[in-house]
Scaffold this motif. Sequence first.
Motif, PDB file in Angstrom:
ATOM      1  N   ARG A 142      -5.895   0.643  -8.003  1.00  0.00           N
ATOM      2  CA  ARG A 142      -6.396   1.934  -8.509  1.00  0.00           C
ATOM      3  C   ARG A 142      -6.308   3.027  -7.442  1.00  0.00           C
ATOM      4  NH1 ARG A 142     -10.567  -1.457 -10.446  1.00  0.00           N
ATOM      5  NH2 ARG A 142     -10.184  -1.994 -12.611  1.00  0.00           N
ATOM      6  N   GLU A 143      -6.688   2.698  -6.202  1.00  0.00           N
ATOM      7  CA  GLU A 143      -6.622   3.666  -5.105  1.00  0.00           C
ATOM      8  C   GLU A 143      -5.189   4.152  -4.900  1.00  0.00           C
ATOM      9  OE1 GLU A 143      -8.168   1.740  -1.616  1.00  0.00           O
ATOM     10  OE2 GLU A 143     -10.219   1.681  -2.414  1.00  0.00           O
ATOM     11  N   ASP A 144      -4.245   3.233  -4.900  1.00  0.00           N
ATOM     12  CA  ASP A 144      -2.852   3.614  -4.668  1.00  0.00           C
ATOM     13  C   ASP A 144      -2.282   4.418  -5.836  1.00  0.00           C
ATOM     14  OD1 ASP A 144      -2.922   2.539  -2.169  1.00  0.00           O
ATOM     15  OD2 ASP A 144      -1.790   0.733  -2.657  1.00  0.00           O
ATOM     16  N   GLU A 200      -9.237  -2.700  -7.189  1.00  0.00           N
ATOM     17  CA  GLU A 200      -9.555  -1.372  -6.655  1.00  0.00           C
ATOM     18  C   GLU A 200      -8.431  -0.866  -5.754  1.00  0.00           C
ATOM     19  OE1 GLU A 200     -11.349   2.124  -6.470  1.00  0.00           O
ATOM     20  OE2 GLU A 200     -11.879   0.485  -7.823  1.00  0.00           O
ATOM     21  N   SER A 201      -7.768  -1.752  -5.021  1.00  0.00           N
ATOM     22  CA  SER A 201      -6.657  -1.312  -4.160  1.00  0.00           C
ATOM     23  C   SER A 201      -5.514  -0.749  -5.006  1.00  0.00           C
ATOM     24  CB  SER A 201      -6.172  -2.450  -3.256  1.00  0.00           C
ATOM     25  OG  SER A 201      -5.497  -3.459  -3.986  1.00  0.00           O
ATOM     26  N   ARG A 246       0.816  -1.215   0.000  1.00  0.00           N
ATOM     27  CA  ARG A 246       0.000   0.000   0.000  1.00  0.00           C
ATOM     28  C   ARG A 246       0.851   1.267   0.000  1.00  0.00           C
ATOM     29  NH1 ARG A 246      -5.403  -0.785   0.569  1.00  0.00           N
ATOM     30  NH2 ARG A 246      -5.259   1.027  -0.797  1.00  0.00           N
ATOM     31  N   LYS A 290      -4.043   6.374  -7.718  1.00  0.00           N
ATOM     32  CA  LYS A 290      -4.692   7.690  -7.583  1.00  0.00           C
ATOM     33  C   LYS A 290      -3.978   8.526  -6.520  1.00  0.00           C
ATOM     34  CE  LYS A 290      -9.289   9.712  -6.991  1.00  0.00           C
ATOM     35  NZ  LYS A 290      -9.554  10.377  -5.759  1.00  0.00           N
ATOM     36  N   LEU A 291      -3.663   7.914  -5.377  1.00  0.00           N
ATOM     37  CA  LEU A 291      -2.928   8.632  -4.330  1.00  0.00           C
ATOM     38  C   LEU A 291      -1.616   9.193  -4.860  1.00  0.00           C
ATOM     39  CD1 LEU A 291      -3.371   6.324  -1.194  1.00  0.00           C
ATOM     40  CD2 LEU A 291      -4.108   8.705  -1.400  1.00  0.00           C
TER      41      LEU A 291
END
Length: 172
Positions: free
Chosen positions: A138-140, A135-136, A71, A142-143
């Motif tokens: 994609r989230e990372d 999705e994890s 993460r 994006k961050l």
Amino acid sequence: MFSRKEVAMSYFENFLKANQAYVELHGELHLPIKPKTKVAIVTCMDSRLHVAPALGLALGDAHILRNAGGRVTEDMIRSLVISQQQMGTREIVVLHHTDCGAQTFNNEDFQEHLKCELGVDVSGQDFLPFQDIDESVREDMKLLRECPLIPDDVIISGAVYDVDTGSMREIY
């Protein structure tokens, strides 16, 4: 029954012996401090994921940053900023994997477990578990794209590694 120190020492002694054989193969390479590919890889600490051979990397090719779940955390960003600003990396790959341990718990239950086992209240701590691996990633990604410390011209890619087959698939 071995004590924890005795078990750790026996493994460590094996590591030292294995390292001697490695040194003989390694030789004196005098690799540059900056990674040759200018790539930093954010990935999980899972022992089933050997990043360098899976991606065809040799010593000195890339920075490989690992933590639980792979993460993007505050400390991961710290390392990426140093990688870019001091070591010249210009690309980041977020690489999560199937069958991840971070998919096996949720914050509330884990916080309660730690309170019972260790007597520590970590009710405000996010251990970054997830259910949807795509999705994890994609989230990372994006961050990283939204982080002011990561320049806009840095290439950010994502993928999921299959621990059973060794194959990777890109995430958009």
